[in-house]
Design an enzyme around this catalytic site. Structure first.
Site, PDB file in Angstrom:
ATOM      1  N   HIS A   1       0.044 -16.258   6.553  1.00  0.00           N
ATOM      2  CA  HIS A   1      -1.392 -16.372   6.274  1.00  0.00           C
ATOM      3  C   HIS A   1      -1.791 -17.783   5.845  1.00  0.00           C
ATOM      4  O   HIS A   1      -2.883 -18.231   6.144  1.00  0.00           O
ATOM      5  CB  HIS A   1      -1.818 -15.338   5.239  1.00  0.00           C
ATOM      6  CG  HIS A   1      -1.951 -13.981   5.848  1.00  0.00           C
ATOM      7  ND1 HIS A   1      -1.051 -12.980   5.618  1.00  0.00           N
ATOM      8  CD2 HIS A   1      -2.858 -13.486   6.718  1.00  0.00           C
ATOM      9  CE1 HIS A   1      -1.400 -11.918   6.328  1.00  0.00           C
ATOM     10  NE2 HIS A   1      -2.490 -12.204   6.988  1.00  0.00           N
TER      11      HIS A   1
ATOM     12  N   GLU B   1      -1.652  -2.028  13.593  1.00  0.00           N
ATOM     13  CA  GLU B   1      -0.692  -3.082  13.242  1.00  0.00           C
ATOM     14  C   GLU B   1       0.550  -2.528  12.557  1.00  0.00           C
ATOM     15  O   GLU B   1       1.396  -3.277  12.080  1.00  0.00           O
ATOM     16  CB  GLU B   1      -1.355  -4.153  12.377  1.00  0.00           C
ATOM     17  CG  GLU B   1      -2.077  -3.638  11.151  1.00  0.00           C
ATOM     18  CD  GLU B   1      -2.772  -4.747  10.352  1.00  0.00           C
ATOM     19  OE1 GLU B   1      -2.524  -5.922  10.593  1.00  0.00           O
ATOM     20  OE2 GLU B   1      -3.561  -4.395   9.458  1.00  0.00           O
TER      21      GLU B   1
ATOM     22  N   ASP C   1       1.148  -8.477  12.362  1.00  0.00           N
ATOM     23  CA  ASP C   1       1.886  -7.488  11.580  1.00  0.00           C
ATOM     24  C   ASP C   1       2.648  -6.514  12.467  1.00  0.00           C
ATOM     25  O   ASP C   1       3.739  -6.079  12.116  1.00  0.00           O
ATOM     26  CB  ASP C   1       0.928  -6.704  10.667  1.00  0.00           C
ATOM     27  CG  ASP C   1       0.636  -7.488   9.404  1.00  0.00           C
ATOM     28  OD1 ASP C   1       1.594  -8.000   8.802  1.00  0.00           O
ATOM     29  OD2 ASP C   1      -0.540  -7.600   9.035  1.00  0.00           O
TER      30      ASP C   1
ATOM     31  N   CYS D   1      -6.553  -9.127  17.956  1.00  0.00           N
ATOM     32  CA  CYS D   1      -6.971 -10.259  17.112  1.00  0.00           C
ATOM     33  C   CYS D   1      -5.794 -10.964  16.439  1.00  0.00           C
ATOM     34  O   CYS D   1      -5.998 -11.838  15.602  1.00  0.00           O
ATOM     35  CB  CYS D   1      -7.990  -9.803  16.074  1.00  0.00           C
ATOM     36  SG  CYS D   1      -7.333  -8.575  14.937  1.00  0.00           S
TER      37      CYS D   1
HETATM   38  C1  PEP Z   1      -2.602  -9.167  12.369  1.00  0.00           C
HETATM   39  O1  PEP Z   1      -1.814  -8.594  11.614  1.00  0.00           O
HETATM   40  O2  PEP Z   1      -2.347  -9.434  13.561  1.00  0.00           O
HETATM   41  C2  PEP Z   1      -3.921  -9.607  11.870  1.00  0.00           C
HETATM   42  C3  PEP Z   1      -4.808 -10.116  12.682  1.00  0.00           C
HETATM   43  O3  PEP Z   1      -4.168  -9.501  10.540  1.00  0.00           O
HETATM   44  P1  PEP Z   1      -3.565 -10.504   9.461  1.00  0.00           P
HETATM   45  O4  PEP Z   1      -3.024 -11.706  10.191  1.00  0.00           O
HETATM   46  O5  PEP Z   1      -4.681 -10.866   8.542  1.00  0.00           O
HETATM   47  O6  PEP Z   1      -2.507  -9.692   8.795  1.00  0.00           O
HETATM   48 MG    MG Z   2      -2.438  -7.817   9.706  1.00  0.00          MG
END
Ligand code: PEP
Ligand code: MG
Length: 585
Positions: free
Chosen positions: A199, A444, A468, A515
């Protein structure tokens, strides 16, 4: 005359995780103890800093005496003696003297001197490897934390005190540190730990700052040398220390080129993303920080595919955002995204994204713990504020609410019950909202992917979170630079899973998007379209490139190619086959 030390240029190879070039002076921070920076002090500030340290020592000693008294009274003399051992350090001339000497000789802030001295003594203790020494080491660690807390209360040094451009050098970087530091005069990050989909990496990209990780030992090395000039080349994964003039000049030219290219991208983003066989693909924007929405519009995104609302909490921490603050941001997102939808994800805190002071939970394995929707449902009093604001914002556009980390059907049902409850409450208060908003989930977690046919009957849309999904399906920590080789988006198992989720969504007639960072990689676009995806969400600046890639492809050709990929044995073979079957363009 002071002696001028010439340092030879040195190039370190790491993992480039956020593109771009940053040129500045290294500032070391340690996130192990939070908010700890190395601040170089002017000669005349040293005396005051020593005095500040002495006051902190007095305060810590006072507090420790109080604590000892209380514990002795309530829990007994034996436990109270723990504090005696700690108090010894506050009267230990060797320890205190070394900290003061460091402030004077290195001209650094007291926090940094305490941190470095503690580390130095602990290293000596660790080498002795005896049980009673280990206890001493723990006492020292505790007292050092106590001192740091006292120093913080006395007067906090801020990074903004520093003039000029800063490159943050850290052992580790939490997402909240990345957000806060990225707002100061920071031009790049050089970090020891972290993977491509961490992140903090995602935040660096949101802030358009280059980041290189996997630089083992860099923090310790640079923390011993003041004011090191550094270039961070996030594209090549290089960090250059003491760059020579001609290297600096070359990188400055590259920076100008990058700025020019960014402007060109704005016009490239205006075209629509239509494949050669006339299939329209919506390329949407992932938004982490609200101001990014302007880039989303500028670069031609078809709405917001993911707003990570947890960063709102992280930025406001230790306070909680108010309903009005939530509302103002959601309204801005919805109005900017119109006529397209804005998918707003309820806060995905927990894991490594802990707004420490607000949500602090102490878990052995937080990534498998109280994270995402689990934390949301566990803390309804916090969550209700967000939900009220979301509903109130719904009148300003096309709102899709999305739940993170769903792993069982019951989580959706419990959420719906909360939603109905809050709707009834707003109705009673006479506040307007739209009932026809969409409710969806991130897919996810592998269990959600495996029951996506069932979940598709419960919600209005899916968004696949590959960051994830890959982590949980392949058992690879997305933050761990040692296992990046195993983090394989093209693993045949992942392709099978994507096809299954998309097929189940389509059969149920609900929208499905992707996403995760996989959507932002042009090499993956053929695979994603071949799996049947028609909505992708990426960082705003990457929208034009993904649109460009979509325009080169034909979906008719892709479906059978992807079908074949799912039957190949390895990710490497998938990649090689894709190269042959589709090529670069
Ligand atoms: C993901 O897990 O792909 C996602 C878009 O959420 P994050 O990266 O915030 O966990
Ligand atoms: Mg995620």
């Amino acid at each position: 005359m002071s002696e001028v030390i010439q340092h030879a240029m040195e190039t370190l190879q790491g993992l480039g995780v956020a593109d771009g070039i940053g040129i500045g002076t290294a500032v070391c921070i340690s996130t192990r103890v939070g908010d700890l920076y190395q601040i170089p002090l002017p000669e005349e500030g040293v005396g005051d800093e020593v005095e500040r340290f002495r006051q902190a020592v007095e305060q810590a000693a006072r507090e420790l005496r109080g604590l000892r008294l209380k514990v002795g009274r309530n829990l007994g003399e034996e436990l109270a003696r723990i504090f005696d051992a700690q108090a010894l350090f506050l009267a230990d001339d060797a320890f205190l003297g070394r900290v003061e000497e460091r402030i004077r000789s290195e001209r650094v802030n007291a926090e940094w001197a305490v941190f470095e001295t503690t580390r130095e003594i602990q290293a000596r203790f660790d080498a002795l490897d005896a049980a009673h020494i280990r206890e001493r080491s723990e006492d020292l660690r505790d007292i050092s934390r106590h001192l740091l807390r006292c120093l913080r209360g006395l007067q906090l040094h801020q990074l903004t005190e520093l003039q000029g451009d800063i490159v943050i050098v850290a052992d580790d970087l939490t997402p909240s540190d990345a957000v806060r530091l990225g707002r100061a005069n920071v031009v790049g990050f050089a970090i020891e730990h972290g993977g491509r989909t961490s992140h903090s990496t995602i935040i660096a990209r949101s802030l358009n700052l280059p980041m290189v990780t996997g630089l083992e030992g860099i923090h310790r090395r640079l923390s011993e040398r003041p004011e090191v000039p550094v270039i961070v080349d996030g594209t090549a994964g290089l960090v250059i220390l003491y760059p020579e003039e001609e290297v600096l000049a070359r990188y400055r030219r590259q920076q100008l080129d990058l700025e020019r290219q960014a402007l060109e991208l704005v016009s490239a983003g205006k075209v629509s993303a239509i494949t050669r066989d006339d299939v329209e693909v919506a390329v949407m924007a992932n938004i982490d920080l609200p101001e990014e929405i302007d880039d989303g519009v500028r670069f031609g995104a078809a709405g917001v595919g993911l707003y990570r609302s947890e960063f709102l909490y992280i930025e406001r921490s230790p306070e909680l955002p108010t309903e009005e603050e939530h509302l103002a941001i959601y309204r801005r997102l919805l109005e900017s995204a119109a006529p397209h939808p804005a998918i707003i994800r309820t806060y995905d805190l927990g894991g490594r994204k802990i707004a420490r002071e607000v949500m602090a939970t102490h878990e052995e394995n937080p990534v498998l713990g109280l994270r995402g929707i689990r934390l949301t449902l566990a803390r309804p009093e916090i969550f209700r504020t967000q939900l009220r604001a979301l509903l109130r914002a719904s009148v300003h556009g096309d709102l899709w609410i999305m739940l993170p980390l769903v792993s069982i059907v019951d989580e959706v049902r419990r959420f719906r019950a909360c939603l109905d409850d809050v709707m009834a409450e707003l109705e009673r208060e006479g506040l307007p909202f739209r009932r026809d908003l969409k409710l969806g989930i991130m897919v996810e977690v592998p269990s959600a992917a495996l029951i996506s046919d069932i979940l598709a009957r419960e919600v209005d849309f899916f968004s696949i979170g590959t960051n994830d999904l890959i982590q949980y399906a392949m058992a690879v920590d997305r933050n761990n630079e040692h296992v990046t080789d195993l983090y394989q988006p093209l693993h045949p198992g992942m392709i099978r899973m994507l096809r299954m989720i998309v097929r189940n969504a389509r059969r149920a007639g609900i929208a499905v998007s992707l996403c995760g960072e996989m959507a932002a990689d042009e090499r993956m676009t053929p695979v994603l379209l071949g799996c049947g995806l028609r909505r992708l969400s990426v960082a705003p600046r990457l929208v034009p490139a993904i649109k460009g890639r979509v325009r080169e492809l034909s979906t008719r050709q892709l479906a059978p190619i992807v079908e074949h990929c799912a039957d190949l044995p390895t990710a490497q073979e998938v990649e090689a086959y894709l190269q042959r079957a589709i090529g670069e363009g």
